[in-house]
Design a protein around this motif. Structure first.
Motif, PDB file in Angstrom:
ATOM      1  N   ASP A  12       0.833  -1.202   0.000  1.00 16.38           N
ATOM      2  CA  ASP A  12       0.000   0.000   0.000  1.00 16.38           C
ATOM      3  C   ASP A  12       0.872   1.258   0.000  1.00 16.38           C
ATOM      4  OD1 ASP A  12      -1.935  -1.906   0.305  1.00 16.38           O
ATOM      5  OD2 ASP A  12      -2.430  -1.379   2.377  1.00 16.38           O
ATOM      6  N   PHE A  13       0.324   2.335  -0.559  1.00 22.22           N
ATOM      7  CA  PHE A  13       1.065   3.597  -0.588  1.00 22.22           C
ATOM      8  C   PHE A  13       0.101   4.759  -0.773  1.00 22.22           C
ATOM      9  CE2 PHE A  13       0.548   2.300  -4.929  1.00 22.22           C
ATOM     10  CZ  PHE A  13       0.479   3.444  -5.692  1.00 22.22           C
ATOM     11  N   LYS A  14       0.605   5.952  -0.533  1.00 17.74           N
ATOM     12  CA  LYS A  14      -0.147   7.163  -0.835  1.00 17.74           C
ATOM     13  C   LYS A  14       0.277   7.643  -2.217  1.00 17.74           C
ATOM     14  CE  LYS A  14      -1.064   8.854   3.840  1.00 17.74           C
ATOM     15  NZ  LYS A  14      -2.515   8.755   3.709  1.00 17.74           N
ATOM     16  N   GLY A  15      -0.700   7.843  -3.080  1.00 14.05           N
ATOM     17  CA  GLY A  15      -0.402   8.271  -4.442  1.00 14.05           C
ATOM     18  C   GLY A  15      -1.267   9.446  -4.841  1.00 14.05           C
ATOM     19  N   GLU A  16      -0.911  10.059  -5.950  1.00 15.35           N
ATOM     20  CA  GLU A  16      -1.642  11.214  -6.448  1.00 15.35           C
ATOM     21  C   GLU A  16      -2.499  10.820  -7.642  1.00 15.35           C
ATOM     22  OE1 GLU A  16       1.164  14.303  -7.222  1.00 15.35           O
ATOM     23  OE2 GLU A  16       1.286  14.901  -5.108  1.00 15.35           O
ATOM     24  N   VAL A  17      -3.744  11.278  -7.628  1.00 13.00           N
ATOM     25  CA  VAL A  17      -4.674  11.048  -8.728  1.00 13.00           C
ATOM     26  C   VAL A  17      -5.294  12.389  -9.101  1.00 13.00           C
ATOM     27  CG1 VAL A  17      -5.177   8.674  -8.027  1.00 13.00           C
ATOM     28  CG2 VAL A  17      -6.591  10.545  -7.149  1.00 13.00           C
ATOM     29  N   TYR A  18      -5.871  12.454 -10.301  1.00 13.31           N
ATOM     30  CA  TYR A  18      -6.570  13.662 -10.711  1.00 13.31           C
ATOM     31  C   TYR A  18      -7.951  13.691 -10.080  1.00 13.31           C
ATOM     32  CZ  TYR A  18      -3.008  14.620 -14.238  1.00 13.31           C
ATOM     33  OH  TYR A  18      -1.822  14.903 -14.874  1.00 13.31           O
ATOM     34  N   GLY A  19      -8.277  14.826  -9.427  1.00 15.84           N
ATOM     35  CA  GLY A  19      -9.571  15.006  -8.805  1.00 15.84           C
ATOM     36  C   GLY A  19     -10.411  16.010  -9.565  1.00 15.84           C
ATOM     37  N   LEU A  20     -11.342  16.663  -8.857  1.00 15.63           N
ATOM     38  CA  LEU A  20     -12.209  17.652  -9.474  1.00 15.63           C
ATOM     39  C   LEU A  20     -11.382  18.791 -10.059  1.00 15.63           C
ATOM     40  CD1 LEU A  20     -15.095  17.883  -6.836  1.00 15.63           C
ATOM     41  CD2 LEU A  20     -15.187  16.789  -9.089  1.00 15.63           C
ATOM     42  N   GLY A  21     -11.754  19.242 -11.260  1.00 10.96           N
ATOM     43  CA  GLY A  21     -11.047  20.341 -11.893  1.00 10.96           C
ATOM     44  C   GLY A  21      -9.604  20.039 -12.224  1.00 10.96           C
ATOM     45  N   PHE A  22      -9.244  18.752 -12.302  1.00 13.34           N
ATOM     46  CA  PHE A  22      -7.885  18.307 -12.588  1.00 13.34           C
ATOM     47  C   PHE A  22      -6.900  18.747 -11.508  1.00 13.34           C
ATOM     48  CE2 PHE A  22      -9.750  17.292 -16.570  1.00 13.34           C
ATOM     49  CZ  PHE A  22      -9.012  16.239 -17.043  1.00 13.34           C
ATOM     50  N   ASN A  23      -7.405  18.903 -10.276  1.00 13.93           N
ATOM     51  CA  ASN A  23      -6.508  19.038  -9.146  1.00 13.93           C
ATOM     52  C   ASN A  23      -5.856  17.688  -8.882  1.00 13.93           C
ATOM     53  OD1 ASN A  23      -7.236  21.724  -8.677  1.00 13.93           O
ATOM     54  ND2 ASN A  23      -8.958  21.121  -7.391  1.00 13.93           N
ATOM     55  N   THR A  24      -4.648  17.708  -8.308  1.00 16.45           N
ATOM     56  CA  THR A  24      -4.005  16.463  -7.911  1.00 16.45           C
ATOM     57  C   THR A  24      -4.316  16.204  -6.444  1.00 16.45           C
ATOM     58  OG1 THR A  24      -1.956  17.705  -7.520  1.00 16.45           O
ATOM     59  CG2 THR A  24      -2.154  16.541  -9.604  1.00 16.45           C
ATOM     60  N   ASP A  25      -4.988  15.091  -6.172  1.00 17.03           N
ATOM     61  CA  ASP A  25      -5.370  14.720  -4.818  1.00 17.03           C
ATOM     62  C   ASP A  25      -4.547  13.525  -4.364  1.00 17.03           C
ATOM     63  OD1 ASP A  25      -7.344  16.662  -4.955  1.00 17.03           O
ATOM     64  OD2 ASP A  25      -8.867  15.257  -5.670  1.00 17.03           O
ATOM     65  N   GLN A  26      -4.164  13.525  -3.088  1.00 15.89           N
ATOM     66  CA  GLN A  26      -3.419  12.400  -2.523  1.00 15.89           C
ATOM     67  C   GLN A  26      -4.400  11.434  -1.865  1.00 15.89           C
ATOM     68  OE1 GLN A  26      -0.361  12.008   1.073  1.00 15.89           O
ATOM     69  NE2 GLN A  26       0.507  13.144  -0.646  1.00 15.89           N
ATOM     70  N   VAL A  27      -4.303  10.156  -2.225  1.00 15.99           N
ATOM     71  CA  VAL A  27      -5.230   9.143  -1.719  1.00 15.99           C
ATOM     72  C   VAL A  27      -4.444   7.922  -1.268  1.00 15.99           C
ATOM     73  CG1 VAL A  27      -7.098   9.939  -3.218  1.00 15.99           C
ATOM     74  CG2 VAL A  27      -5.571   8.134  -4.017  1.00 15.99           C
ATOM     75  N   ASP A  28      -5.122   7.062  -0.500  1.00 13.36           N
ATOM     76  CA  ASP A  28      -4.527   5.801  -0.040  1.00 13.36           C
ATOM     77  C   ASP A  28      -4.789   4.717  -1.084  1.00 13.36           C
ATOM     78  OD1 ASP A  28      -3.593   6.637   2.575  1.00 13.36           O
ATOM     79  OD2 ASP A  28      -5.705   6.785   3.129  1.00 13.36           O
ATOM     80  N   ILE A  29      -3.718   4.189  -1.673  1.00  8.13           N
ATOM     81  CA  ILE A  29      -3.823   3.209  -2.752  1.00  8.13           C
ATOM     82  C   ILE A  29      -3.416   1.835  -2.230  1.00  8.13           C
ATOM     83  CG2 ILE A  29      -2.986   2.566  -5.047  1.00  8.13           C
ATOM     84  CD1 ILE A  29      -2.578   5.537  -5.609  1.00  8.13           C
ATOM     85  N   VAL A  30      -4.236   0.848  -2.543  1.00  5.39           N
ATOM     86  CA  VAL A  30      -3.999  -0.527  -2.098  1.00  5.39           C
ATOM     87  C   VAL A  30      -2.863  -1.143  -2.922  1.00  5.39           C
ATOM     88  CG1 VAL A  30      -5.038  -2.820  -1.868  1.00  5.39           C
ATOM     89  CG2 VAL A  30      -6.400  -0.766  -1.371  1.00  5.39           C
ATOM     90  N   GLY A  31      -2.013  -1.914  -2.263  1.00  2.64           N
ATOM     91  CA  GLY A  31      -0.923  -2.585  -2.961  1.00  2.64           C
ATOM     92  C   GLY A  31      -1.425  -3.510  -4.061  1.00  2.64           C
ATOM     93  N   GLU A  32      -0.542  -3.820  -5.000  1.00  2.79           N
ATOM     94  CA  GLU A  32      -0.962  -4.607  -6.159  1.00  2.79           C
ATOM     95  C   GLU A  32       0.167  -5.514  -6.627  1.00  2.79           C
ATOM     96  OE1 GLU A  32      -2.116  -1.474  -8.792  1.00  2.79           O
ATOM     97  OE2 GLU A  32      -0.056  -1.022  -9.408  1.00  2.79           O
ATOM     98  N   THR A  33      -0.235  -6.598  -7.287  1.00  2.00           N
ATOM     99  CA  THR A  33       0.707  -7.548  -7.891  1.00  2.00           C
ATOM    100  C   THR A  33       0.296  -7.726  -9.344  1.00  2.00           C
ATOM    101  OG1 THR A  33       0.993  -8.692  -5.781  1.00  2.00           O
ATOM    102  CG2 THR A  33       1.709  -9.841  -7.785  1.00  2.00           C
ATOM    103  N   ILE A  34       1.185  -7.389 -10.257  1.00  2.00           N
ATOM    104  CA  ILE A  34       0.860  -7.393 -11.688  1.00  2.00           C
ATOM    105  C   ILE A  34       1.762  -8.394 -12.406  1.00  2.00           C
ATOM    106  CG2 ILE A  34       0.743  -5.988 -13.781  1.00  2.00           C
ATOM    107  CD1 ILE A  34       0.347  -3.563 -11.910  1.00  2.00           C
ATOM    108  N   TRP A  35       1.139  -9.303 -13.157  1.00  2.00           N
ATOM    109  CA  TRP A  35       1.856 -10.316 -13.921  1.00  2.00           C
ATOM    110  C   TRP A  35       1.683 -10.061 -15.415  1.00  2.00           C
ATOM    111  CZ3 TRP A  35       4.984 -14.248 -12.197  1.00  2.00           C
ATOM    112  CH2 TRP A  35       4.959 -14.530 -10.826  1.00  2.00           C
ATOM    113  N   ASP A  36       2.792 -10.134 -16.154  1.00  2.00           N
ATOM    114  CA  ASP A  36       2.792 -10.054 -17.607  1.00  2.00           C
ATOM    115  C   ASP A  36       3.552 -11.261 -18.153  1.00  2.00           C
ATOM    116  OD1 ASP A  36       1.599  -7.514 -17.367  1.00  2.00           O
ATOM    117  OD2 ASP A  36       3.557  -6.532 -17.300  1.00  2.00           O
ATOM    118  N   ALA A  37       3.330 -11.580 -19.424  1.00  2.00           N
ATOM    119  CA  ALA A  37       4.052 -12.701 -20.048  1.00  2.00           C
ATOM    120  C   ALA A  37       4.251 -12.420 -21.526  1.00  2.00           C
ATOM    121  CB  ALA A  37       3.296 -14.014 -19.861  1.00  2.00           C
ATOM    122  N   GLN A  38       5.309 -13.019 -22.084  1.00  2.00           N
ATOM    123  CA  GLN A  38       5.602 -12.861 -23.506  1.00  2.00           C
ATOM    124  C   GLN A  38       6.261 -14.125 -24.033  1.00  2.00           C
ATOM    125  OE1 GLN A  38       7.522  -9.207 -24.917  1.00  2.00           O
ATOM    126  NE2 GLN A  38       8.957 -10.444 -26.084  1.00  2.00           N
TER     127      GLN A  38
END
Length: 930
Positions: A845-871
């Motif tokens: 988990d981490f605190k990250g920035e996302v676009y909010g109302l009026g394209f303001n940058t808001d800081q929110v609590d983001i849940v950790g993630e595990t991403i798998w790719d293959a080729q």
């Protein structure tokens, strides 16, 4: 001066064609006879890029991580950010399903600097952080991440410096003409009837040398139309209340929707390199990127606790542990059906020229000049519809919600048919976003339709960012037991970034009072059918072409800035002039019988910054502006030390220490302020009361120490253990500051008052603390275990980060972008033309920035993630099929496990703020090299 004799392993690396070992050319020549006895280790494709990256790390003076492409357009991932995010200590935050913002060792993107061919770059965001999906991986030959700086590095960042590099054509052995192509498809069917689920990518590149290999050119053109789709559950918030002596929280409202987006990007890269003599070299490079991100969004905003309906207590279910109401119903509720469109465009131009001249055997001089500019426009359209205009009109619905205990949000139940064009009509079904100027325009002041004329809204901010830089440096070779060269130089950077914020109220053109105050039935020519919202239980909803309706004049527009002062706050211009000088001693010594290389340097940086904006107030409901101009300057001395001790043929011990800075965010430095002049002074003796940006902000500072042990046990293998510590000071938090308002007029009178001192409320420097952690990284070829495993291997890393930081008031503070742990893993096989690999990147988990109302940058609590790719792929040349020589085919799957992007509202895991499901992406591609 130490003369370290290369081992058999080192010579094998040379035989593999590793260009990053060029600094040992003299020693290689002296060992020609030994080279003949070494079995040539020749690896190509992905394995070659692994060897190249390992040796960039091994022979660098600084602590670095690197990725490398075997050929232009053949980086291991389709996104440059995804490639960077797999490096030890690095990770990425997804933006609309794509890896875009890169964090280094727990610091967000605003704490690192990004360079292109060694020069700092502009950004399309409001701030300094680069969104890497602007840069195509197809034109990059390598990316190097500096975790410790040297004095000669032309960029500043507490987290580190990321340098993207294009190819130099004179370093290529032979002429190459190459074509790359891919078709792309998302796993979701079309979520919007006018969206895309299929796209393409294509690249053509040409590299050649002329005039007896003294002139080289490299050219690449790449075009991409990349689809992305999303099912999104978004909450307005969770209001708290007390009942019966207990505290409860409930869903305030939700804004779920389906998104279909297409990222279109056309890029041209050109490099001209000339070496007319052994003493003179010149390189000119140019990059142009035409970027367009188009989004189609449809959904239903569902008020709940913050709506019109009644919420019977008997229909509510409460989680006893948290007091959170997990299910409830609202009777007599009205919703807003949304048909939205967003268009984000950017044009990037970057030019650079570098020349080096060897005056004699001891002196080299260098001159570098560059220019980069980006222009970004955003056009974000919201179109509203419902059963009746304004509060209390039209048919109401009975709506229930239930959270299922996961992070996927709530499911809704409803009674109305939101796909019925006769029931759902264009117009604002709720009274929000009103404007006194809007009421006056349509003559509804004092009537039942006052404050009920917002039928949609357009956000239209623009950003221009321009950067010019010059550098003059020299290097003198020295015969000494400790130092082999001294470098020194001066540089100048001039950057100006301007943002203009504007918004427009939309009202259907058919509205008139009192003749036609109702809503607009969607004309047949704009109807697109329906969009399906079954993923949140709302069924089908009407889908219409809102952007074409605006283009055809079906809406009247009124600038929001007439009455809303927020646009004046968000419109500004910030300029920086950075003058730097550096001196650096390159170390080549022997300590206790061990070779030691590195550098010790000092960098002086002086910054003069200025901001232009507006002081404003609201008089009689209208915004009154007065221009502001505020200047500030500061300087820093930044010492650095990098040492690398070679313990034996395979082992290296590194030490790095440096003082670094990260400049404030540009939007925090702006001179646009809400200003009020008082006739009596405040407790500080100041007459002005202001709130907004703080142009006197200074950089955050850190003193960092790194210690790394590295063991290169194979041409394709190494492991390392690193510990790091950063002592942070002068961070930036909310607080009060003094501001000089000389020459600024009082917005309420239009006259300049006699007293100019003010008390500002905004960002201030202060606080600090410590960040520390460790990194473990491994590259392991399986042929070490048995020759039958030739071609198998893995690359893995684990990073642990902790921090103890307080703000200027002594309260605990968590850094944006900091995940406690980060892991990456790639398992690969490559032999006889067959290529296969799967990759994983994981973060907590981490605190990250996302676009909010009026394209303001808001800081929110983001849940950790595990991403798998293959080729998987096949190189026909390596497979021995001569008739298809030069052809490679690949197939990729991105986000195999369909990992969502999730953010929360506070500490309660049930209170989901945002849940974004992107599905998978499939890519089938080919590469042909002639």
């Amino acid at each position: 001066m130490s003369m370290f004799k290369p081992s058999m392993l080192t010579l094998a690396l040379v035989a593999a064609g590793v260009s990053s070992y060029s600094s040992y050319a003299a020693e290689e020549q002296a060992q020609k006879e030994d080279e003949k006895a070494v079995e040539v280790i020749e690896v190509k494709g992905f394995r070659a890029s692994v060897v190249e990256s390992i040796n960039t790390k091994r022979f660098s003076t600084e602590v670095v991580e690197s990725i490398s492409a075997e050929d232009i357009g053949k980086l291991p991932d389709s996104s440059i950010a995804e490639s960077i995010a797999r490096l030890p200590g690095l990770t990425a935050q997804r933006l609309d399903g794509r890896a875009s913002r890169v964090s280094i060792r727990g610091f967000g993107e605003n704490e690192s600097a990004t360079m292109f061919n060694g020069r700092e770059q502009v950004s399309i965001s409001d701030n300094r952080g680069v969104e890497f999906d602007l840069y195509p991986s197809e034109i990059m030959s390598a990316v190097t991440v500096y975790k410790t700086p040297s004095a000669s590095l032309e960029a500043e960042g507490i987290a580190g410096v990321i340098n993207m590099q294009t190819i130099k054509p004179l370093s290529v052995d032979e002429r190459a003409l190459q074509f790359n192509g891919q078709v792309e498809e998302t796993s979701f069917d079309k979520l919007n009837p006018d969206g895309n689920k299929r796209g393409y990518r294509g690249t053509i590149s040409y590299i050649d040398k002329f005039a007896d290999d003294t002139i080289g050119i490299a050219f690449a053109y790449t075009s991409m139309s990349s689809p992305n789709q999303e099912k999104r559950w978004n909450a307005w918030g969770y209001p708290e209340f007390e009942a019966g002596g207990k505290n409860y929280s409930i869903l305030g409202g939700a804004k779920p929707f389906v998104r279909s987006s297409t990222l279109e990007r056309d890029s041209v890269m050109f490099v001209l390199e000339a070496a007319p003599s052994d003493k003179l070299s010149m390189v000119f490079d140019a990059l142009y990127v035409d970027f367009k991100d188009e989004k189609i969004l449809r959904g239903i905003e569902i008020p709940f606790a913050w709506g019109q309906g009644q919420i019977p207590a008997e229909y509510a279910t409460v989680d006893d542990a948290t007091g959170f109401i997990t299910s409830a119903a609202t009777i007599g509720q009205r919703v807003v059906v949304r048909n939205d469109y967003e268009d984000r465009k950017a044009d990037l131009k970057s030019f650079g020229f570098n020349t080096k001249y060897d005056i004699d055997d001891q002196w080299r001089v260098e001159f570098d000049a560059s220019y980069s500019k980006v222009e970004r426009e955003v056009w974000s359209l919201e179109s509203y519809s419902g059963t009746g205009r304004g509060d209390g009109r039209g048919e109401a619905d009975n709506i229930a919600y239930a959270f299922n205990g996961s992070n996927a949000g709530a499911q809704f139940g409803h009674n109305l048919d939101y796909s019925d064009y006769n029931l759902i009509k264009i117009g604002g079904p709720l009274s929000w976003g009103w404007s006194s100027a809007l009421n006056e325009k349509y003559g509804v002041v004092g009537t039942e339709y006052e404050n009920q004329l917002q039928d949609g809204f357009i956000n239209a901010p623009t950003v221009d960012d321009e950067l010019k830089s010059l550098k003059l440096a020299a290097k003198k070779t020295i015969e000494s037991d400790f130092v082999n060269a001294v470098e020194f130089g001066v540089s100048y950077r001039d950057r100006e970034k301007t943002k203009v914020s504007e918004g427009y109220f939309m009202t259907v053109s058919s509205f008139s009072y009192p003749d036609n105050p109702g809503m607009l039935t969607v004309p047949e020519k704009y109807r697109l059918g329906t969009a399906n919202l079954d993923f949140i239980g709302m069924g089908n909803m009407i889908a219409y072409d809102s952007r074409q309706m605006v283009a055809d004049g079906m809406f009247g527009l009124l600038a929001e800035s007439l009455t809303n002062p927020s646009h004046a706050t968000k419109s500004w211009s910030v300029s920086e002039e950075v003058t730097a000088a550096f001196v650096q001693a390159n170390i080549d010594a022997e300590v206790a019988g061990f070779p030691v290389k590195g550098n010790a340097g000092l960098r002086y940086v002086r910054t003069q910054q200025a901001s232009d904006g507006n002081a404003f107030g609201v008089v009689a409901g209208k915004v009154q502006l007065s221009p502001t101009h505020i200047e500030h300057d500061y300087s820093h001395l930044l010492p650095s030390l990098n040492l690398s001790m070679t313990l034996d043929d395979t082992q290296t011990l590194r030490f790095g220490a440096a003082k670094t800075i990260s400049r404030p965010r540009l939007d925090e430095m702006n001179a646009s302020i809400n200003a009020k002049y008082n006739l009596t002074p405040d407790s500080n003796g100041n007459y002005w009361e202001v709130e907004g940006g703080n142009p006197t902000l200074e950089p955050k500072e850190a003193i960092g120490v790194d210690l790394t042990y590295e063991n290169y046990f194979s041409p394709e293998g190494y492991f390392s253990v690193a510990v790091f510590n950063k002592n942070l000071t002068n961070w930036i938090f909310d607080g009060n500051y003094a501001i000089d308002m000389t020459g600024v007029a009082d917005p309420s009178t239009g006259e300049v008052p006699p007293n100019s001192q003010g008390t500002g409320k905004g960002k201030v420097n202060g606080g600090g603390g410590t960040l520390w952690g460790y990194e473990l990284s491994l590259a392991l070829p399986f042929n070490l275990f048995h020759e039958s495993l030739e071609g198998f291997g893995l690359i893995a890393s684990h990073t642990k980060v902790k921090s103890d930081i307080q703000d200027h008031k002594g309260d605990d503070y968590q850094l944006p972008g900091l995940s406690d742990t980060i892991q990456s893993l790639t398992v690969y096989y490559e032999r006889n033309g067959f290529q296969a690999r799967t990759s994983m990147r994981k973060r907590d988990d981490f605190k990250g920035e996302v676009y909010g109302l009026g394209f303001n940058t808001d800081q929110v609590d983001i849940v950790g993630e595990t991403i798998w790719d293959a080729q998987v792929g096949y190189d026909f040349s390596e497979g021995g099929i001569d008739s298809l020589k030069g052809l490679t085919v690949t197939f990729q799957v991105q986000n195999i496990t369909e990992e969502p992007f999730t953010s929360l509202s506070g500490d309660n895991a049930l209170q989901v703020r945002d849940y974004q499901d992107y599905g998978r992406t499939y890519l089938l591609g080919f590469s042909y090299k002639y």
